[in-house]
Motif scaffolding. Sequence first.
Motif, PDB file in Angstrom:
ATOM      1  N   ALA A  36       0.823  -1.208   0.000  1.00  0.00           N
ATOM      2  CA  ALA A  36       0.000   0.000   0.000  1.00  0.00           C
ATOM      3  C   ALA A  36       0.859   1.261   0.000  1.00  0.00           C
ATOM      4  O   ALA A  36       0.565   2.220  -0.722  1.00  0.00           O
ATOM      5  N   LYS A  37       1.948   1.272   0.797  1.00  0.00           N
ATOM      6  CA  LYS A  37       2.781   2.483   0.856  1.00  0.00           C
ATOM      7  C   LYS A  37       3.473   2.750  -0.473  1.00  0.00           C
ATOM      8  O   LYS A  37       3.711   3.894  -0.843  1.00  0.00           O
ATOM      9  N   ASP A  38       3.797   1.690  -1.228  1.00  0.00           N
ATOM     10  CA  ASP A  38       4.453   1.886  -2.522  1.00  0.00           C
ATOM     11  C   ASP A  38       3.445   2.339  -3.582  1.00  0.00           C
ATOM     12  O   ASP A  38       3.763   3.165  -4.433  1.00  0.00           O
ATOM     13  N   ALA A  39       2.228   1.831  -3.520  1.00  0.00           N
ATOM     14  CA  ALA A  39       1.177   2.263  -4.441  1.00  0.00           C
ATOM     15  C   ALA A  39       0.833   3.735  -4.219  1.00  0.00           C
ATOM     16  O   ALA A  39       0.427   4.426  -5.149  1.00  0.00           O
ATOM     17  N   ALA A  40       1.043   4.219  -2.988  1.00  0.00           N
ATOM     18  CA  ALA A  40       0.740   5.610  -2.643  1.00  0.00           C
ATOM     19  C   ALA A  40       1.970   6.508  -2.728  1.00  0.00           C
ATOM     20  O   ALA A  40       1.957   7.621  -2.198  1.00  0.00           O
ATOM     21  N   GLY A  41       3.030   6.047  -3.393  1.00  0.00           N
ATOM     22  CA  GLY A  41       4.243   6.855  -3.511  1.00  0.00           C
ATOM     23  C   GLY A  41       3.973   8.211  -4.141  1.00  0.00           C
ATOM     24  O   GLY A  41       3.018   8.388  -4.894  1.00  0.00           O
ATOM     25  N   ARG A  42       4.836   9.161  -3.840  1.00  0.00           N
ATOM     26  CA  ARG A  42       4.686  10.522  -4.379  1.00  0.00           C
ATOM     27  C   ARG A  42       5.315  10.627  -5.763  1.00  0.00           C
ATOM     28  O   ARG A  42       6.321   9.991  -6.046  1.00  0.00           O
ATOM     29  N   ARG A  43       4.729  11.488  -6.554  1.00  0.00           N
ATOM     30  CA  ARG A  43       5.335  11.818  -7.843  1.00  0.00           C
ATOM     31  C   ARG A  43       6.618  12.605  -7.575  1.00  0.00           C
ATOM     32  O   ARG A  43       6.754  13.283  -6.550  1.00  0.00           O
ATOM     33  N   PHE A  44       7.542  12.549  -8.498  1.00  0.00           N
ATOM     34  CA  PHE A  44       8.837  13.216  -8.343  1.00  0.00           C
ATOM     35  C   PHE A  44       8.672  14.712  -8.072  1.00  0.00           C
ATOM     36  O   PHE A  44       9.353  15.260  -7.206  1.00  0.00           O
ATOM     37  N   VAL A  45       7.767  15.373  -8.770  1.00  0.00           N
ATOM     38  CA  VAL A  45       7.598  16.823  -8.601  1.00  0.00           C
ATOM     39  C   VAL A  45       7.117  17.185  -7.208  1.00  0.00           C
ATOM     40  O   VAL A  45       7.305  18.315  -6.755  1.00  0.00           O
ATOM     41  N   ASP A  46       6.482  16.245  -6.503  1.00  0.00           N
ATOM     42  CA  ASP A  46       5.956  16.496  -5.155  1.00  0.00           C
ATOM     43  C   ASP A  46       6.815  15.893  -4.048  1.00  0.00           C
ATOM     44  O   ASP A  46       6.502  16.063  -2.872  1.00  0.00           O
ATOM     45  N   ALA A  47       7.852  15.186  -4.419  1.00  0.00           N
ATOM     46  CA  ALA A  47       8.663  14.453  -3.444  1.00  0.00           C
ATOM     47  C   ALA A  47       9.597  15.360  -2.665  1.00  0.00           C
ATOM     48  O   ALA A  47      10.094  16.366  -3.186  1.00  0.00           O
TER      49      ALA A  47
END
Length: 183
Positions: free
Chosen positions: A168-179
Amino acid sequence: MAIQVTATVLPEVKIIEPKVFGDERGFFFESFNAQEFAEHVEAGVEFVQDNHSRSAKGVLRGLHYQIQHAQGKLVRVVEGEVFDVVVDLRKSSPNFGKWAGVHLSAQNHRQVWVPPGFAHGFVVLSEVAEFLYKTTDYWFPEHERCLLWNDADIGIEWPIDGAPILAAKDAAGRRFVDAETYE
């Protein structure tokens, strides 16, 4: 020298290939030698934790990093095969946002050095894979972050068909621009 070290397209990320001694009985190699690591990969590194995961085919773990207590990782596979990926998250780097991928397997005995400041992940290509890695700092769940594995801005070319199996945490990863990234 018992290891051969090659830089990836991200110069700080290194592929380490040990000298393997084999015969009809099997094989032997040094999986880690602190003196050779310091001399040929990176000096001053101290590993504080060893981790071991086992995953089924199609499982993708990552892309993980710790925004505080950044971890360097020395990764390898002892059963099966994975495609290992590293993303540069250092704003000051000329390679900021670029990625490198390496096939790691029990057969090729390769290891990858992932310095602090990079996100890391892998996808399992074999029926099962056992993945071992040393870290330079401890795991702090409150500082763990995850990049979205299939972010088009990064453009990782995962060698898989279809969607991987994700936590679940990997599916909810942030996009690069928001990381959150490093300086």
